[in-house]
Motif scaffolding. Structure first.
Motif, PDB file in Angstrom:
ATOM      1  N   GLY A  16      69.017  57.958   4.835  1.00  0.00           N
ATOM      2  CA  GLY A  16      67.939  57.935   3.588  1.00  0.00           C
ATOM      3  C   GLY A  16      67.007  58.958   3.450  1.00  0.00           C
ATOM      4  N   HIS A  17      67.254  60.335   4.407  1.00  0.00           N
ATOM      5  CA  HIS A  17      66.684  61.300   3.952  1.00  0.00           C
ATOM      6  C   HIS A  17      66.771  61.818   2.637  1.00  0.00           C
ATOM      7  N   ASP A  18      66.025  61.497   1.687  1.00  0.00           N
ATOM      8  CA  ASP A  18      66.123  61.957   0.565  1.00  0.00           C
ATOM      9  C   ASP A  18      64.901  63.077  -0.298  1.00  0.00           C
ATOM     10  N   SER A  19      64.025  63.196   0.908  1.00  0.00           N
ATOM     11  CA  SER A  19      62.938  64.156   0.316  1.00  0.00           C
ATOM     12  C   SER A  19      63.404  65.525  -0.057  1.00  0.00           C
ATOM     13  N   SER A  63      72.675  65.897   3.938  1.00  0.00           N
ATOM     14  CA  SER A  63      72.835  65.169   5.112  1.00  0.00           C
ATOM     15  C   SER A  63      71.845  65.357   6.181  1.00  0.00           C
ATOM     16  N   TYR A  64      71.349  64.423   6.977  1.00  0.00           N
ATOM     17  CA  TYR A  64      70.444  64.739   7.894  1.00  0.00           C
ATOM     18  C   TYR A  64      70.882  63.876   9.214  1.00  0.00           C
ATOM     19  N   ASN A  65      71.351  62.900   9.004  1.00  0.00           N
ATOM     20  CA  ASN A  65      71.643  61.688  10.015  1.00  0.00           C
ATOM     21  C   ASN A  65      72.686  62.044  11.003  1.00  0.00           C
ATOM     22  N   GLY A 117      64.996  76.952   5.588  1.00  0.00           N
ATOM     23  CA  GLY A 117      64.018  77.898   5.175  1.00  0.00           C
ATOM     24  C   GLY A 117      64.808  78.644   3.922  1.00  0.00           C
ATOM     25  N   THR A 118      65.596  78.123   3.339  1.00  0.00           N
ATOM     26  CA  THR A 118      66.283  78.659   1.995  1.00  0.00           C
ATOM     27  C   THR A 118      65.218  78.382   1.016  1.00  0.00           C
ATOM     28  N   SER A 119      64.817  79.213   0.113  1.00  0.00           N
ATOM     29  CA  SER A 119      63.903  78.990  -1.130  1.00  0.00           C
ATOM     30  C   SER A 119      64.498  78.032  -2.020  1.00  0.00           C
TER      31      SER A 119
ATOM     32  N   ASP B 437      62.561  71.205  19.426  1.00  0.00           N
ATOM     33  CA  ASP B 437      63.839  71.479  18.744  1.00  0.00           C
ATOM     34  C   ASP B 437      64.099  70.374  17.789  1.00  0.00           C
ATOM     35  N   GLU B 438      62.973  70.028  17.206  1.00  0.00           N
ATOM     36  CA  GLU B 438      62.903  68.853  16.295  1.00  0.00           C
ATOM     37  C   GLU B 438      63.865  69.209  15.084  1.00  0.00           C
ATOM     38  N   PRO B 439      63.924  70.392  14.539  1.00  0.00           N
ATOM     39  CA  PRO B 439      64.603  70.885  13.235  1.00  0.00           C
ATOM     40  C   PRO B 439      66.151  70.406  13.522  1.00  0.00           C
ATOM     41  N   PHE B 440      66.524  70.550  14.676  1.00  0.00           N
ATOM     42  CA  PHE B 440      68.059  70.555  14.914  1.00  0.00           C
ATOM     43  C   PHE B 440      68.742  69.474  15.150  1.00  0.00           C
ATOM     44  N   THR B 441      68.125  68.603  16.203  1.00  0.00           N
ATOM     45  CA  THR B 441      68.730  67.372  16.967  1.00  0.00           C
ATOM     46  C   THR B 441      67.841  66.634  17.722  1.00  0.00           C
ATOM     47  N   THR B 442      68.492  65.508  17.857  1.00  0.00           N
ATOM     48  CA  THR B 442      67.589  64.651  19.106  1.00  0.00           C
ATOM     49  C   THR B 442      67.313  65.539  20.109  1.00  0.00           C
TER      50      THR B 442
HETATM   51  C1  B12 Z   1      61.333  64.356   6.975  1.00  0.00           C
HETATM   52  C2  B12 Z   1      62.269  63.557   7.945  1.00  0.00           C
HETATM   53  C3  B12 Z   1      62.200  62.314   7.979  1.00  0.00           C
HETATM   54  C4  B12 Z   1      61.593  61.247   7.071  1.00  0.00           C
HETATM   55  C5  B12 Z   1      62.601  61.124   5.894  1.00  0.00           C
HETATM   56  C6  B12 Z   1      61.756  60.966   4.503  1.00  0.00           C
HETATM   57  C7  B12 Z   1      62.570  60.992   3.465  1.00  0.00           C
HETATM   58  N1  B12 Z   1      62.443  59.944   2.377  1.00  0.00           N
HETATM   59  O1  B12 Z   1      63.369  61.938   3.450  1.00  0.00           O
HETATM   60  C8  B12 Z   1      61.512  59.841   8.098  1.00  0.00           C
HETATM   61  C9  B12 Z   1      60.178  60.108   8.817  1.00  0.00           C
HETATM   62  C10 B12 Z   1      61.571  58.841   7.175  1.00  0.00           C
HETATM   63  C11 B12 Z   1      62.790  60.085   8.994  1.00  0.00           C
HETATM   64  C12 B12 Z   1      63.496  59.188   9.426  1.00  0.00           C
HETATM   65  C13 B12 Z   1      64.345  59.394  10.477  1.00  0.00           C
HETATM   66  N2  B12 Z   1      64.941  60.722  10.930  1.00  0.00           N
HETATM   67 CO1  B12 Z   1      64.237  62.292  10.003  1.00  0.00          CO
HETATM   68  N3  B12 Z   1      63.589  64.006   9.923  1.00  0.00           N
HETATM   69  C14 B12 Z   1      62.822  64.457   8.990  1.00  0.00           C
HETATM   70  C15 B12 Z   1      62.455  65.782   9.325  1.00  0.00           C
HETATM   71  C16 B12 Z   1      61.140  66.145   9.839  1.00  0.00           C
HETATM   72  C17 B12 Z   1      62.468  66.912   7.979  1.00  0.00           C
HETATM   73  C18 B12 Z   1      63.567  66.882   6.909  1.00  0.00           C
HETATM   74  C19 B12 Z   1      63.166  67.382   5.730  1.00  0.00           C
HETATM   75  O2  B12 Z   1      63.117  66.475   4.766  1.00  0.00           O
HETATM   76  N4  B12 Z   1      62.816  68.501   5.734  1.00  0.00           N
HETATM   77  C20 B12 Z   1      62.395  69.180   4.473  1.00  0.00           C
HETATM   78  C21 B12 Z   1      63.445  69.854   3.611  1.00  0.00           C
HETATM   79  C22 B12 Z   1      63.055  70.141   2.232  1.00  0.00           C
HETATM   80  O3  B12 Z   1      63.692  71.206   4.374  1.00  0.00           O
HETATM   81  P1  B12 Z   1      64.949  71.507   5.275  1.00  0.00           P
HETATM   82  O4  B12 Z   1      65.206  70.181   5.942  1.00  0.00           O
HETATM   83  O5  B12 Z   1      64.787  72.555   6.190  1.00  0.00           O
HETATM   84  O6  B12 Z   1      66.293  71.652   4.013  1.00  0.00           O
HETATM   85  C23 B12 Z   1      66.343  73.013   3.581  1.00  0.00           C
HETATM   86  C24 B12 Z   1      68.075  73.112   3.408  1.00  0.00           C
HETATM   87  O7  B12 Z   1      68.571  72.842   4.412  1.00  0.00           O
HETATM   88  C25 B12 Z   1      68.294  72.851   2.039  1.00  0.00           C
HETATM   89  N5  B12 Z   1      68.762  71.610   1.647  1.00  0.00           N
HETATM   90  C26 B12 Z   1      68.791  70.277   2.296  1.00  0.00           C
HETATM   91  N6  B12 Z   1      69.601  69.449   1.879  1.00  0.00           N
HETATM   92  C27 B12 Z   1      70.330  70.248   0.935  1.00  0.00           C
HETATM   93  C28 B12 Z   1      71.020  69.721  -0.308  1.00  0.00           C
HETATM   94  C29 B12 Z   1      71.436  70.512  -1.064  1.00  0.00           C
HETATM   95  C30 B12 Z   1      72.600  70.002  -2.162  1.00  0.00           C
HETATM   96  C31 B12 Z   1      71.207  72.079  -1.368  1.00  0.00           C
HETATM   97  C32 B12 Z   1      71.452  72.792  -2.164  1.00  0.00           C
HETATM   98  C33 B12 Z   1      70.297  72.162  -0.321  1.00  0.00           C
HETATM   99  C34 B12 Z   1      69.772  71.432   0.677  1.00  0.00           C
HETATM  100  O8  B12 Z   1      66.778  72.610   1.262  1.00  0.00           O
HETATM  101  C35 B12 Z   1      65.814  72.811   2.113  1.00  0.00           C
HETATM  102  C36 B12 Z   1      64.871  73.869   1.622  1.00  0.00           C
HETATM  103  O9  B12 Z   1      65.150  75.089   2.205  1.00  0.00           O
HETATM  104  C37 B12 Z   1      63.852  66.451  10.072  1.00  0.00           C
HETATM  105  C38 B12 Z   1      63.394  67.446  11.358  1.00  0.00           C
HETATM  106  C39 B12 Z   1      63.003  68.769  10.517  1.00  0.00           C
HETATM  107  N7  B12 Z   1      61.927  69.190  11.063  1.00  0.00           N
HETATM  108  O10 B12 Z   1      63.767  69.158   9.773  1.00  0.00           O
HETATM  109  C40 B12 Z   1      64.077  64.689  10.806  1.00  0.00           C
HETATM  110  C41 B12 Z   1      65.423  64.598  11.299  1.00  0.00           C
HETATM  111  C42 B12 Z   1      66.217  65.166  10.256  1.00  0.00           C
HETATM  112  N8  B12 Z   1      65.399  63.345  11.418  1.00  0.00           N
HETATM  113  C43 B12 Z   1      66.055  62.551  12.103  1.00  0.00           C
HETATM  114  C44 B12 Z   1      66.391  61.169  12.604  1.00  0.00           C
HETATM  115  C45 B12 Z   1      67.206  61.039  13.820  1.00  0.00           C
HETATM  116  C46 B12 Z   1      65.644  60.403  11.845  1.00  0.00           C
HETATM  117  C47 B12 Z   1      65.850  58.639  12.075  1.00  0.00           C
HETATM  118  C48 B12 Z   1      67.312  58.304  12.107  1.00  0.00           C
HETATM  119  C49 B12 Z   1      65.189  58.371  13.130  1.00  0.00           C
HETATM  120  C50 B12 Z   1      65.303  56.813  13.819  1.00  0.00           C
HETATM  121  N9  B12 Z   1      66.324  56.853  14.608  1.00  0.00           N
HETATM  122  O11 B12 Z   1      64.591  55.984  13.251  1.00  0.00           O
HETATM  123  C51 B12 Z   1      65.392  58.294  10.870  1.00  0.00           C
HETATM  124  C52 B12 Z   1      66.373  57.925   9.650  1.00  0.00           C
HETATM  125  C53 B12 Z   1      65.800  57.723   8.374  1.00  0.00           C
HETATM  126  C54 B12 Z   1      66.652  57.336   7.372  1.00  0.00           C
HETATM  127  N10 B12 Z   1      66.430  56.569   6.562  1.00  0.00           N
HETATM  128  O12 B12 Z   1      67.903  57.782   7.276  1.00  0.00           O
HETATM  129  C55 B12 Z   1      66.787  63.756  13.228  1.00  0.00           C
HETATM  130  C56 B12 Z   1      68.325  64.012  12.930  1.00  0.00           C
HETATM  131  C57 B12 Z   1      68.949  64.232  14.153  1.00  0.00           C
HETATM  132  C58 B12 Z   1      70.507  64.774  14.240  1.00  0.00           C
HETATM  133  N11 B12 Z   1      70.960  64.627  13.113  1.00  0.00           N
HETATM  134  O13 B12 Z   1      70.946  64.819  15.206  1.00  0.00           O
HETATM  135  C59 B12 Z   1      65.818  64.934  12.720  1.00  0.00           C
HETATM  136  C60 B12 Z   1      66.460  66.228  12.896  1.00  0.00           C
HETATM  137  C61 B12 Z   1      64.690  65.055  13.582  1.00  0.00           C
HETATM  138  C62 B12 Z   1      64.888  65.013  15.274  1.00  0.00           C
HETATM  139  N12 B12 Z   1      65.171  66.095  15.853  1.00  0.00           N
HETATM  140  O14 B12 Z   1      65.220  64.011  15.662  1.00  0.00           O
HETATM  141  N13 B12 Z   1      62.951  61.412   9.050  1.00  0.00           N
END
Ligand code: B12
Lengths: 386, 625
Positions: A16-19, A63-65, A117-119, B437-442
């Motif tokens: 559900g990570h749709d932000s 994809s995040y999960n 970190g991609t803009s 290591d939050e951004p990457f993994t559990t």
């Molecule tokens: C925000 C967040 C949440 C929010 C989500 C809110 C929402 N509606 O999106 C909340 C608090 C609800 C949440 C919950 C959970 N989360 Co969360 N969450 C995060 C967090 C902190 C940030 C992700 C994010 O949105 N970043 C902001 C975006 C804009 O930036 P970015 O991720 O760097 O992405 C960049 C690029 O990759 C690119 N990009 C991303 N997607 C796409 C797609 C396309 C098409 C393109 C072109 C580019 C692109 O754009 C961004 C800009 O540069 C990460 C950890 C982290 N710091 O990254 C954990 C994280 C993703 N979550 C995680 C987990 C486990 C969960 C839960 C399953 C926890 C649980 N067991 O309850 C739940 C599940 C939620 C669900 N419904 O599925 C884990 C995943 C672990 C793994 N895969 O091994 C992480 C990594 C944290 C951790 N270390 O445990 N989470």
């Protein structure tokens, strides 16, 4: 003028990570891209079906999960299986997708992964650069793909025609589907209502096929967020062919290509074709005569004062008026007022009260009966199909 | 479904018939502000009243014990402003309140993180901590139990793997405070053997399909011990998971265990629809199952918190801090209204509500939780006529995951440390600190250990929080933030009220669209320089190399094992399962409380079987995007 780039975005199943994707969608449409958004928690199969029907240039997955290597690969595999490997796959998932994962995924046919970190600008530039070119139409296409491609050609052609060009009307008479036009103001619940009708079409007749043409407004700079599919849980089915169209600058609730696309759909073997306008204003009369077989106006009980009713032109034209959200306090009064308004018309118009958001709503059942039992249109008789 | 309209008049507010409860909360908070100003005036003009206040003030100060830092420095256990003017004393006592007193601005409890009293005399000799490890016994004078606030969210792979992690984490703690993360399948109520989900089993949390997994998950922990508590982060299928937890506890300890169970289950449907996206039934049905569960647990499990009203996910989805607090509080008031409408007394369920907020680096976090505590207390007392225990905003905080970034990720340690400071300055009752290591993994054991130690360093090693309450409360800057934040939250309440209340606003996507535009603005600000990020947009070292990170990925063999276990369970219970599901469906159809039928069903049915059958009866959630 070149047609806008169309892409589809979604978040995988159990995620559900749709932000991130919401932000990226907003950024894409600001830059003229049409985004069909399928929402979060989506199966690979639903993503691929939608991408084919919408004939997008690429699928963007966020994809995040975890499990991304499998999931992206599965999408690519299914595209290939369905003869649509010219639809590209790209995406991101912040830090959860490592560089090693990304190489693996590229090896399995993924175009590009965007790391943390991609803009936003970099992503827009990438899409414009790589997904802007029109693909060659290929000779042997599977049915859905062929239909989808033809619709794209019609849309492209409509963009090139001058707005005054004559409507194509010739084939309206010979169509094989019953065409239902659904219109009404924004927020009345049209999409939900359609999806509930689809559920009934699919379960009551195990062979019926449904076509849906849904419209969303284009915004500044020509992009559009086409999000109806995301909420249509019952319409993710191989027996439903849905196409989302942006209005691309045309006022009145439809797109310049609506008529030609509708004609094509109405000749494509669907039992019903449903066409949904964007949310319309009081003076709107979106359906030209004979464009549809049955017209349904969906209203929200909160339309304001009784006086407003006099101004709604569709109330004179609609075959069925649906007052949805009748769980709202004002519903009783609204139903009475609308009923009185309709009696002025002295036509055989039906009025139905629904709460479409409710599972198994009796009002929707009634509407379904009105649609399926009405003789108008070209609905083929019930028959056994293979 | 009760709409947010005030139909049961109970306060003296003259506009109670037309105004929703949320509108009444706005009025009550403003009225309280005026009340404080009046008390200040009165203290200055009414000599007797002023004298009484001054006497009370001096008495409080005189009775405050003196503690000694290891260096020998004497300090009062409760720091108060240096004021002797009756008006200012009134402003403090009525406006802020002492820690543990209405309106709880400075803390829900009197002593929070202070070292236990018996240590004070030995304080000057330093390290005598070991004498005070007798756990959760209530301290004198009703101060809160001595439990460390550290509560780390964890879940990975299969139940036994998470169990091992729980033991690893709690080995370092006096009290066992577990917090459970479920995998995506469980969060969405889907079984591990469903089609198209294989790669997701055990990712991002623990896979739980059946009561047998639940038994394995908490193996080796004494679930009935007053020093044990379990938190479960799940909302969509929360009632089913709650039932599984109870069933597992009964299997291990007999049915006498039920009233002793301590813990929290998140179950917050409003925030799921607004931000976290894990709703699985239509909103109305979800709220009904939730209230069914709360009604049951409030009556049978007096020590359980059946809902954790959460802003964390709203904040992490990208909202502003003010939006986060405003939506969380208004969601909370909406639950209170729903439960009150069922005829459950507010003083029965009120004390069982708990809260969960984010803590990031934005300046609002200097006082966000403080203000939230105050608004909650006033709303509960003045609008819902709740007693003191139901006025308390009991808070879990998690540092912001979103503020932690991949580039030069070791900087995340500093970010989390700063956020922890803010969380404690706000008097959180329990706290999760994210791993670097939050951004990457559990997290791996290496980083999660550092995260836990971060809390211990602040609370146990440093003198910042353990000697004196209010050590950092009430600075002029903090006060300025409090005023600005309070006003902005009330403005948000008014907006929601004008849309017809919380439920109507939710159904019209109001909160979602607000959060989404805030999130977009946030990302834009990162790249236009408004929000500098060290290591990414400032002081970047130039290399974009991926660091070496130990990833928690679930091996295929384990994923297969989970499916095998589930298959066996289903086979073993096939006949009984159908009967239990039929019974459940009938109970739900008849509109009775569904929780007892769930308790029976989980004995023989899997999570997915139950959600599947319930969805046939009440439908599936139609996603809002
Ligand atoms: C925000 C967040 C949440 C929010 C989500 C809110 C929402 N509606 O999106 C909340 C608090 C609800 C949440 C919950 C959970 N989360 Co969360 N969450 C995060 C967090 C902190 C940030 C992700 C994010 O949105 N970043 C902001 C975006 C804009 O930036 P970015 O991720 O760097 O992405 C960049 C690029 O990759 C690119 N990009 C991303 N997607 C796409 C797609 C396309 C098409 C393109 C072109 C580019 C692109 O754009 C961004 C800009 O540069 C990460 C950890 C982290 N710091 O990254 C954990 C994280 C993703 N979550 C995680 C987990 C486990 C969960 C839960 C399953 C926890 C649980 N067991 O309850 C739940 C599940 C939620 C669900 N419904 O599925 C884990 C995943 C672990 C793994 N895969 O091994 C992480 C990594 C944290 C951790 N270390 O445990 N989470």
């Amino acid at each position: 003028m070149a047609s806008p780039i169309r892409i589809l975005t979604a978040v995988p199943i159990c995620d559900g990570h749709d932000s991130a994707i919401n932000t990226i969608n907003l950024e894409f449409i600001r830059h003229g891209i049409e985004v069909v958004y399928l929402g979060f928690h989506r199966y690979a199969g639903d993503i691929v079906r939608a991408a084919i029907q919408e004939d997008v240039a690429a699928i963007g997955i966020s994809s995040y999960n975890g499990g991304h290597v499998e999931f992206f690969a599965e999408v690519v595999r299914q595209l290939k299986r369905r003869g649509a490997s010219d639809i590209a796959v790209f995406g991101g998932g912040g830090g959860t997708i490592t560089h090693d994962d990304a190489s693996l995924m590229k090896g399995k046919g993924v175009d590009e992964i965007f790391f943390a970190g991609t803009s936003l600008t970099d992503m827009v530039d990438y899409v414009k650069k790589h997904y802007g070119k029109r693909r060659k139409s290929r000779a042997k296409l599977k049915p859905d793909l062929l239909l989808a491609r033809k619709l794209t050609q019609l849309e492209d052609a409509a963009g090139k025609r001058s707005p005054r060009a004559k409507h194509q009307t010739s084939s309206i008479k010979h169509r094989t589907s019953k065409v239902i036009g659904i219109t009404g103001p924004g927020g009345a619940g049209k999409t939900t209502l359609i999806d509930e009708l689809v559920l009934r079409f699919l379960t009551q007749d195990r062979h019926s096929r449904i076509g849906i043409l849904s419209h969303d407004p284009s915004v500044i700079g020509e992009g559009a967020l086409l999000g109806d599919r995301a909420t249509m849980i019952n319409s993710q089915d191989d027996r439903v062919f849905m196409r989302s169209m942006a209005t691309r600058g045309q006022a009145g609730g439809l797109s310049p290509a609506t008529e030609s696309c509708l004609n094509l759909l109405a000749h494509s073997g669907f039992d019903y074709v449903i066409i949904e306008t964007v949310g319309t204003g009081q003076e709107a009369l979106p359906f030209r005569r004979q464009l549809v077989d049955q017209t349904i106006l969906v209203m929200n009980p909160d339309y304001g004062a009784r006086l407003q009713l006099q101004k709604i032109v569709m109330l004179d034209v609609a075959d069925i008026v649906v007052v949805n959200k009748t769980d709202l306090e004002r519903a009783k009064a609204a139903l009475l007022e609308i009923e009185q308004r309709l009696t002025q018309n002295k036509r055989k118009q039906q009025i139905v009260a629904t709460v479409a958001k409710r599972h198994r709503d009796a009002g929707v059942d009634e509407l379904y009966d009105l649609i399926t039992q009405d003789g108008a249109g070209a609905r083929p008789p019930r028959r056994e199909r293979k | 479904m009760a709409r947010a309209r005030g139909r049961r008049a109970e306060s003296e507010s003259e506009s109670e018939d037309t105004m929703s409860k949320l509108g009444q909360v706005v009025e009550a908070v403003e009225k309280h502000g005026r009340f404080v100003v009046d008390q200040v005036k009165r203290a200055r003009s009414d000599e007797k009243f002023g004298r009484e206040l001054a006497e009370r003030w001096n008495k409080i100060k005189a009775e405050t014990p003196i503690t000694r830092a290891p260096t020998g420095l004497p300090l009062p256990r409760l720091a108060l402003p240096e004021i002797d003017e009756p008006g200012e004393i009134a402003r403090y006592l009525f406006g802020d309140g002492l820690p543990g007193e209405f309106p709880f601005l400075n803390g829900a409890y009197r002593e929070m993180y202070l070292e236990p009293l018996q240590n004070i005399d030995q304080g000057s000799h330093g390290n005598k901590r070991s004498t005070s490890t007798n756990g959760a016994k209530l301290q004198k004078n009703g101060a809160r139990p001595q439990e460390e606030p550290t509560r780390l969210f964890s879940g990975l792979m299969l139940a036994e793997d998470t169990n091992r992690r729980f033991h690893f984490l709690s080995a370092h703690q006096r009290s066992k405070r577990l917090s459970t993360a479920f995998d995506g399948l469980t969060l969405y109520g889907i079984d591990s053997d469903a089609e198209g989900v294989f790669g997701k089993i055990g990712e991002g949390g623990v896979a739980v399909d059946t009561v047998e997994d639940m038994v394995r998950l908490y193996d080796g922990f004494d679930l009935g011990s007053p020093e044990f508590s379990a938190s479960m982060t799940i909302s969509g299928p929360a009632p089913i998971i709650m039932a599984m937890y109870i069933a597992a506890a009964k299997r291990r300890f007999g049915s006498g265990i039920v009233p002793k169970l301590r813990g929290t289950i998140q179950s917050d449907i409003f925030k799921e629809v607004q931000a976290q996206n894990e709703t699985i039934f239509p909103i109305e049905a979800s709220l009904r199952f939730l209230c069914d569960m709360i009604e049951w647990t409030a009556a049978n499990m007096p020590r359980w918190y059946p809902v954790s009203i959460s802003g964390y996910h709203i904040g992490e989805a990208g909202s502003t801090p003010v939006q986060q607090a405003a939506y969380t509080l208004s969601n909370g008031f909406a639950y209170v209204e729903l439960l009150a409408a069922r005829g459950i007394p507010v003083d029965q369920f009120g004390p069982r509500l708990s809260f969960f907020l984010d803590c990031g680096l934005d300046v609002e976090y200097i006082a966000l939780a403080r203000v939230s505590r105050k608004i909650w207390a006033i709303g509960m007392r003045d609008v819902f006529s709740a007693g003191p225990r139901a006025q308390m905003f009991k808070l879990h905080t998690q540092t912001s995951g979103r503020s932690l970034i991949a580039a030069e990720f070791k900087n995340n340690l500093t970010r989390t440390a700063a956020e922890l400071m803010l969380a404690y300055m706000n008097g959180t009752n329990s706290c999760h600190s994210n791993s670097a290591d939050e951004p990457f993994t559990t997290p791996s054991e290496e980083w999660i250990r550092l995260a836990a130690h971060g809390q211990a360093i602040l609370l146990e090693e440093s003198g910042i929080f353990k000697h004196t309450m209010n050590m950092l409360s009430g600075s002029p800057g903090m006060k300025a933030v409090e005023r600005a934040v309070e006003k902005a939250i009330l403005d948000e309440f008014r907006e929601i009220e004008s849309l017809g209340g919380v439920l109507a606003a939710v159904e019209n996507r109001y909160q979602r669209s607000q959060i989404q535009s805030a999130a977009h603005r946030y990302e834009e600000q990162i790249y236009d320089g408004t929000r500098p990020i060290v290591g990414l947009t400032r002081y970047r070292n130039g290399s974009d190399e991926m660091p070496e990170i130990e990833l928690a990925r679930t091996p295929r063999s384990k994923q297969r094992l989970q499916i095998e276990r589930l298959t066996k369970f289903k086979k073993k219970n096939a006949d009984k399962a159908n009967r239990a599901l039929d019974n459940l469906a009938q109970v739900v159809d008849r509109g009775e409380n569904s929780f007892p039928a769930l308790l029976e069903a989980v004995e023989v049915c899997s999570l997915g079987q139950i959600t599947g059958r319930l969805q046939e009866v009440v439908g599936r959630f139609r996603p809002m995007v």
